[in-house]
Design an enzyme around this catalytic site. Structure first.
Site, PDB file in Angstrom:
ATOM      1  CE  LYS A  41      22.424  55.194  19.887  1.00  0.00           C
ATOM      2  NZ  LYS A  41      21.056  55.160  20.460  1.00  0.00           N
ATOM      3  NE  ARG A  76      22.147  50.302  21.192  1.00  0.00           N
ATOM      4  CZ  ARG A  76      23.225  50.247  21.963  1.00  0.00           C
ATOM      5  NH1 ARG A  76      24.108  49.260  21.784  1.00  0.00           N
ATOM      6  NH2 ARG A  76      23.449  51.153  22.885  1.00  0.00           N
ATOM      7  NE  ARG A  98      19.594  48.901  24.183  1.00  0.00           N
ATOM      8  CZ  ARG A  98      20.836  48.586  24.567  1.00  0.00           C
ATOM      9  NH1 ARG A  98      21.229  47.334  24.519  1.00  0.00           N
ATOM     10  NH2 ARG A  98      21.656  49.515  25.006  1.00  0.00           N
ATOM     11  CG  HIS A 157      23.357  52.386  28.456  1.00  0.00           C
ATOM     12  ND1 HIS A 157      22.863  52.850  27.262  1.00  0.00           N
ATOM     13  CD2 HIS A 157      22.353  51.662  29.026  1.00  0.00           C
ATOM     14  CE1 HIS A 157      21.612  52.433  27.117  1.00  0.00           C
ATOM     15  NE2 HIS A 157      21.284  51.712  28.167  1.00  0.00           N
ATOM     16  CE1 TYR A 200      14.506  50.685  29.936  1.00  0.00           C
ATOM     17  CE2 TYR A 200      16.745  51.462  30.209  1.00  0.00           C
ATOM     18  CZ  TYR A 200      15.778  50.880  29.431  1.00  0.00           C
ATOM     19  OH  TYR A 200      16.061  50.490  28.154  1.00  0.00           O
TER      20      TYR A 200
END
Length: 288
Positions: free
Chosen positions: A128, A93, A220, A243, A253
């Site tokens: 995150k 990120r 990203r 993730h 995606y």
């Protein structure tokens, strides 16, 4: 305070702010109104803080030709070329890229440790998902990091206050890889990039390259799409990107995964045939 006042507030906020920002404000205000209702200061107002629906835009990744144009024509400085290459080939990120430090890079340049990010206000925080991760590096990222590390060695480490939550923090004694001071023409500049400053630099890189404009977060998306198009393992890619599981990859995606499904079917079938060939033979009586 009337429901009409809250409705007008929603209109005024969305006129000048992003949907995510407005929804954050409305959620905070709704929490306050719930407290008021519980203390009998008002009635039935929190329910009018209705959040806006946020549209999900499809990823718009760079092609390999666009990436080459970006680093060859758009980037005039080796540091910029290295930074863009790291962004494309790691999937970090933007805030994580800005906060990446010399100490986070393995000695053999085989991996990096992502353990902090930087916000628009210049505050360092944990990533995150609230957990560190290790990203294994492709050869282009390894070579690019050698350039960034060589530049970072010229600067002294600093103590960064990294917030773990609203009440706790840790102190990292590190040297951030990307610093505005490397190419600064002015005498007084910040020690670190913040997302808005990187956005400005990115816009100049895009303009010079002639590539269709896209925000820096698309690097990203590019990493994810390139990996999926190359039939990378979903669990591995999700772990690389930070993730919690690969459901996000399938949701965001899916188009890139589906485009490769016929080839994937052939690959799996070939594997099944190999298993059948190598399976132990049954005794003659049992086979009969």
């Amino acid at each position: 305070l009337l429901p009409a006042d809250i409705q007008q507030l929603r209109v005024d906020l969305i006129a000048t702010r992003a949907v995510s920002t407005v929804n954050h404000y409305l959620a905070t205000f709704s929490g306050f109104l719930h407290w008021c209702e519980n203390n009998q200061l008002c009635k039935d107002l929190a329910k009018h803080c209705v959040r806006f629906t946020k549209s999900n835009k499809d990823p718009d990744p760079f092609t390999h030709e666009e990436y080459l144009a970006l680093v060859s024509r758009g980037c005039l400085h080796p540091i910029d070329r290295a930074a863009v290459t790291v962004a494309i080939y790691t999937g970090l990120r933007p805030g994580e890229l800005m906060a990446l430090a010399f100490e986070d890079v393995a000695e053999d340049f085989s991996r990096i440790k992502v353990c902090r990010s930087i916000t628009q206000s210049g505050t360092f925080k944990v990533p995150k998902t609230k957990r560190e991760r290790t990203v294994l590096l492709y050869p282009p990222a390894q070579e690019a990091l050698k350039v960034l590390v060589a530049d970072a060695r010229k600067r002294e480490p600093a103590e960064l206050k990294v917030w773990l939550n609203r009440h706790e923090h840790r102190t990292d004694h590190v040297c951030v890889l990307l610093s505005p001071k490397t190419q600064a023409r002015r005498k007084v500049v910040n020690d670190y990039f913040v997302p808005s400053a990187w956005n400005t630099k990115w816009a100049n890189l895009i303009r010079r390259s002639g590539v269709r404009p896209r925000p820096p977060y698309q690097t990203r998306h590019t990493y994810a799409c390139w990996n999926l198009t190359a039939r990378g393992n979903l669990a591995f890619i999700a772990n690389q990107m930070g993730h919690r599981d690969y459901s996000m990859l399938v949701q965001v995606y899916g188009r890139w995964i589906d485009s490769e499904s016929p080839r994937e079917l052939e690959r799996i079938w070939e594997g099944m045939q190999d298993l059948a060939k190598n399976a132990p033979k049954l005794p003659q009586k049992m086979a009969a």
